[in-house]
Design an enzyme around this catalytic site. Structure first.
Site, PDB file in Angstrom:
ATOM      1  N   LYS A 154       0.817  -1.221   0.000  1.00 44.84           N
ATOM      2  CA  LYS A 154       0.000   0.000   0.000  1.00 44.84           C
ATOM      3  C   LYS A 154       0.851   1.271   0.000  1.00 44.84           C
ATOM      4  CE  LYS A 154      -2.205  -1.891   3.506  1.00 44.84           C
ATOM      5  NZ  LYS A 154      -1.857  -3.296   3.342  1.00 44.84           N
ATOM      6  N   ILE A 155       1.879   1.303   0.862  1.00 43.38           N
ATOM      7  CA  ILE A 155       2.695   2.529   0.947  1.00 43.38           C
ATOM      8  C   ILE A 155       3.620   2.641  -0.268  1.00 43.38           C
ATOM      9  CG2 ILE A 155       4.415   3.780   2.330  1.00 43.38           C
ATOM     10  CD1 ILE A 155       3.155   2.404   4.828  1.00 43.38           C
ATOM     11  N   THR A 232      11.250   4.652   5.892  1.00 47.62           N
ATOM     12  CA  THR A 232      10.137   4.936   6.811  1.00 47.62           C
ATOM     13  C   THR A 232       9.507   3.623   7.263  1.00 47.62           C
ATOM     14  OG1 THR A 232       8.589   5.135   4.958  1.00 47.62           O
ATOM     15  CG2 THR A 232       9.526   7.187   5.796  1.00 47.62           C
ATOM     16  N   SER A 233      10.187   2.489   6.977  1.00 45.29           N
ATOM     17  CA  SER A 233       9.550   1.197   7.283  1.00 45.29           C
ATOM     18  C   SER A 233       9.904   0.689   8.678  1.00 45.29           C
ATOM     19  CB  SER A 233       9.888   0.170   6.214  1.00 45.29           C
ATOM     20  OG  SER A 233       9.024   0.346   5.116  1.00 45.29           O
ATOM     21  N   ARG A 234      11.043   0.059   8.815  1.00 47.39           N
ATOM     22  CA  ARG A 234      11.502  -0.376  10.136  1.00 47.39           C
ATOM     23  C   ARG A 234      13.014  -0.218  10.162  1.00 47.39           C
ATOM     24  NH1 ARG A 234       7.163   0.409  11.488  1.00 47.39           N
ATOM     25  NH2 ARG A 234       5.636  -0.949  12.483  1.00 47.39           N
ATOM     26  N   ASP A 258      13.035   7.750   9.249  1.00 50.22           N
ATOM     27  CA  ASP A 258      11.944   7.969  10.205  1.00 50.22           C
ATOM     28  C   ASP A 258      11.930   6.857  11.247  1.00 50.22           C
ATOM     29  OD1 ASP A 258       9.533   9.368  11.053  1.00 50.22           O
ATOM     30  OD2 ASP A 258       8.447   7.572  10.416  1.00 50.22           O
ATOM     31  N   GLU A 263      15.426   2.412  18.130  1.00 50.99           N
ATOM     32  CA  GLU A 263      14.543   3.539  18.466  1.00 50.99           C
ATOM     33  C   GLU A 263      13.732   3.328  19.740  1.00 50.99           C
ATOM     34  OE1 GLU A 263      12.010   3.458  14.844  1.00 50.99           O
ATOM     35  OE2 GLU A 263      10.318   3.077  16.179  1.00 50.99           O
ATOM     36  N   HIS A 295       9.802   8.537  14.002  1.00 52.78           N
ATOM     37  CA  HIS A 295       8.681   7.644  13.675  1.00 52.78           C
ATOM     38  C   HIS A 295       7.370   8.432  13.588  1.00 52.78           C
ATOM     39  CE1 HIS A 295       7.820   3.097  13.716  1.00 52.78           C
ATOM     40  NE2 HIS A 295       6.838   3.710  13.083  1.00 52.78           N
ATOM     41  N   ALA A 297       6.024   9.307  10.440  1.00 56.51           N
ATOM     42  CA  ALA A 297       5.511   9.289   9.065  1.00 56.51           C
ATOM     43  C   ALA A 297       3.989   9.143   9.027  1.00 56.51           C
ATOM     44  CB  ALA A 297       6.176   8.179   8.261  1.00 56.51           C
ATOM     45  N   PHE A 298       3.446   8.448  10.032  1.00 58.08           N
ATOM     46  CA  PHE A 298       1.989   8.201  10.041  1.00 58.08           C
ATOM     47  C   PHE A 298       1.208   9.398  10.588  1.00 58.08           C
ATOM     48  CE2 PHE A 298       0.997   7.899  14.569  1.00 58.08           C
ATOM     49  CZ  PHE A 298       2.280   7.929  15.097  1.00 58.08           C
TER      50      PHE A 298
HETATM   51  P1  NAI Z   1       1.800  -3.786   2.868  1.00 61.28           P
HETATM   52  O1  NAI Z   1       1.584  -5.079   3.602  1.00 61.28           O
HETATM   53  O2  NAI Z   1       0.659  -3.200   2.125  1.00 61.28           O
HETATM   54  O3  NAI Z   1       3.016  -3.947   1.843  1.00 61.28           O
HETATM   55  C1  NAI Z   1       4.227  -4.511   2.169  1.00 61.28           C
HETATM   56  C2  NAI Z   1       4.789  -5.133   0.895  1.00 61.28           C
HETATM   57  O4  NAI Z   1       6.113  -5.554   1.156  1.00 61.28           O
HETATM   58  C3  NAI Z   1       4.003  -6.350   0.406  1.00 61.28           C
HETATM   59  O5  NAI Z   1       3.649  -6.192  -0.956  1.00 61.28           O
HETATM   60  C4  NAI Z   1       4.991  -7.511   0.584  1.00 61.28           C
HETATM   61  O6  NAI Z   1       4.844  -8.514  -0.407  1.00 61.28           O
HETATM   62  C5  NAI Z   1       6.307  -6.794   0.471  1.00 61.28           C
HETATM   63  N1  NAI Z   1       7.448  -7.485   1.031  1.00 61.28           N
HETATM   64  C6  NAI Z   1       7.488  -8.393   2.044  1.00 61.28           C
HETATM   65  N2  NAI Z   1       8.764  -8.784   2.245  1.00 61.28           N
HETATM   66  C7  NAI Z   1       9.522  -8.121   1.345  1.00 61.28           C
HETATM   67  C8  NAI Z   1      10.901  -8.115   1.056  1.00 61.28           C
HETATM   68  N3  NAI Z   1      11.771  -8.863   1.748  1.00 61.28           N
HETATM   69  N4  NAI Z   1      11.344  -7.301   0.067  1.00 61.28           N
HETATM   70  C9  NAI Z   1      10.483  -6.546  -0.641  1.00 61.28           C
HETATM   71  N5  NAI Z   1       9.156  -6.522  -0.407  1.00 61.28           N
HETATM   72  C10 NAI Z   1       8.692  -7.293   0.580  1.00 61.28           C
HETATM   73  O7  NAI Z   1       2.368  -2.790   3.967  1.00 61.28           O
HETATM   74  P2  NAI Z   1       2.369  -1.196   3.924  1.00 61.28           P
HETATM   75  O8  NAI Z   1       1.106  -0.699   4.523  1.00 61.28           O
HETATM   76  O9  NAI Z   1       2.759  -0.748   2.582  1.00 61.28           O
HETATM   77  O10 NAI Z   1       3.526  -0.872   4.974  1.00 61.28           O
HETATM   78  C11 NAI Z   1       4.889  -1.175   4.716  1.00 61.28           C
HETATM   79  C12 NAI Z   1       5.695  -0.972   5.979  1.00 61.28           C
HETATM   80  O11 NAI Z   1       5.692   0.400   6.358  1.00 61.28           O
HETATM   81  C13 NAI Z   1       5.107  -1.666   7.242  1.00 61.28           C
HETATM   82  O12 NAI Z   1       5.487  -3.030   7.309  1.00 61.28           O
HETATM   83  C14 NAI Z   1       5.690  -0.873   8.368  1.00 61.28           C
HETATM   84  O13 NAI Z   1       6.920  -1.448   8.741  1.00 61.28           O
HETATM   85  C15 NAI Z   1       5.953   0.506   7.748  1.00 61.28           C
HETATM   86  N6  NAI Z   1       5.109   1.551   8.307  1.00 61.28           N
HETATM   87  C16 NAI Z   1       5.727   2.639   8.855  1.00 61.28           C
HETATM   88  C17 NAI Z   1       4.985   3.675   9.387  1.00 61.28           C
HETATM   89  C18 NAI Z   1       5.643   4.881   9.969  1.00 61.28           C
HETATM   90  O14 NAI Z   1       4.957   5.717  10.589  1.00 61.28           O
HETATM   91  N7  NAI Z   1       6.935   5.089   9.793  1.00 61.28           N
HETATM   92  C19 NAI Z   1       3.526   3.619   9.408  1.00 61.28           C
HETATM   93  C20 NAI Z   1       2.976   2.455   8.745  1.00 61.28           C
HETATM   94  C21 NAI Z   1       3.754   1.448   8.238  1.00 61.28           C
END
Ligand code: NAI
Length: 328
Positions: A154-155, A232-234, A258, A263, A295, A297-298
């Site tokens: 999604k992101i 911005t992921s982990r 982020d 952290e 952290h 971004a959200f």
């Molecule tokens: P999502 O579940 O919609 O998409 C994640 C994608 O990553 C999926 O398409 C999956 O197949 C793919 N994926 C899994 N393992 C992978 C790998 N090793 N290499 C490449 N792609 C891989 O999740 P969404 O909503 O897009 O969120 C992504 C990440 O963003 C979350 O897991 C979270 O860690 C982070 N996040 C950070 C926030 C912040 O405030 N900084 C807020 C929300 C999410």
């Protein structure tokens, strides 16, 4: 149902309190992080509501089970902080908020990138001091550049839409390709091709055991000089020690973070009157071409509303004995 909310900040509680007026749920807000010392606060509650840096390790889950907690409502998407095997053994019902505002996170990633690229952080400081010299502020056009998006969920997709607007070429890697990404013109390639061809790399995949330190010395070695990296992921997707070396050599030209592997004991609180002992964090934050946000971004009104609404819906669902689509 009585719910103990941990790591509760005003910006969370403002959005929850508004929505709780019409529903049969009682929330008690604790600003403390959930850990083995604070788990006792959950005594007398039916459920807990936790966030990204709350500790849901085996010891904490065991304590919560002893206290009679049956439900864990995560008010975030990621759940890498939960010991899932223990949670399953102890029969917890766990729900989360799978998507609250992908655009909020994608727009923040872009904010980090553009700040770094156009040196806004430096210009802000200079102009406040009436220094209008432009030396050292040269950026590059995004138009025509190649962006590598790792994770096309999604992101990742929301980010692609923005990059497309800037006129970038989009490469992406994801074990599960998405039609939407292809329709947006993204090309699925292997990680090495992303490393070799991208001017900008943005991480949008979850953290798993398999991809810890995905970006490390070997991957930095394959990248172009001056590459901009946004995470911005982990935090643990990037090896921070290796990133310091890559910054020193000029391989990384800008790093927007982020999230940070360590952290947990830093973010979401004010440490401005303390000495920060984390030398890696201090070295990174001392670099002119590294920007941290804590952290956030959200952190938009739209996302906070959506988090509160989905968390409440998840809990009402479980309270009614129904299954929740957002169960982990
Ligand atoms: P999502 O579940 O919609 O998409 C994640 C994608 O990553 C999926 O398409 C999956 O197949 C793919 N994926 C899994 N393992 C992978 C790998 N090793 N290499 C490449 N792609 C891989 O999740 P969404 O909503 O897009 O969120 C992504 C990440 O963003 C979350 O897991 C979270 O860690 C982070 N996040 C950070 C926030 C912040 O405030 N900084 C807020 C929300 C999410």
């Amino acid at each position: 149902m009585k719910i103990a909310m941990f790591s509760a900040r005003n910006y969370d509680t403002d959005h929850f309190t508004l929505l709780l007026k019409q529903v049969p749920l009682t929330f008690k807000y604790f600003d403390t992080q959930l850990n083995i010392n604070t788990a006792i606060l959950a005594k007398g509650f039916d459920a807990i509501c936790a966030f990204v840096n709350d500790d849901l390790s085996e010891a904490v889950l065991t304590k919560l089970a002893e206290l009679g907690i049956k439900i864990i409502a995560m008010r975030c998407a990621g759940y890498n902080n939960i010991d899932l095997a223990t949670a399953k053994r102890l029969n917890f019902d766990i729900v989360r908020v799978p998507a609250y505002s992908p655009e909020a996170v994608a727009e923040h990633s872009m904010t980090l990138l553009m700040t770094l690229n156009r040196r806004i952080h430096k210009a802000y400081q200079r102009t406040r001091d009436a220094n209008f010299a432009l030396d050292g502020l040269v950026g590059f056009n995004l138009h025509g550049k190649t962006v590598g998006i790792i994770g096309s969920g999604k992101i990742g997709i929301a980010s692609m839409r923005i990059f497309k607007g800037f006129g970038c070429n989009i490469l992406t890697y994801d074990p599960y390709p998405s039609e939407q990404a292809i329709e947006l013109g993204a090309k699925y390639v292997e990680l090495d091709e992303i490393y070799e061809k991208s001017h900008i790399i943005s991480l949008h995949c979850p953290l798993t055991d398999a991809n810890k330190h995905l970006l490390n010395r070997q991957s930095f070695d394959k990248m172009q000089d001056g590459v901009m990296i946004i995470n911005t992921s982990r935090g643990a997707l990037l090896n921070a020690q290796d990133a310091i070396q890559a910054l020193k050599s000029g391989r990384i030209g800008g790093l927007g973070l982020d999230v940070y592997e360590e952290e947990e004991n830093l973010f979401f609180s004010d440490h401005s009157s303390e000495i920060i002992n984390d030398d890696t964090f201090r070295r990174l934050s001392a670099c002119h071409n590294v920007i941290f946000t804590g952290h956030q971004a959200f952190l938009t009104h739209e996302a906070l509303d959506s988090i509160a609404q989905t968390t409440i819906d998840n809990l009402l669902c479980l309270q009614a004995g129904d299954d929740s689509p957002n169960r982990i």
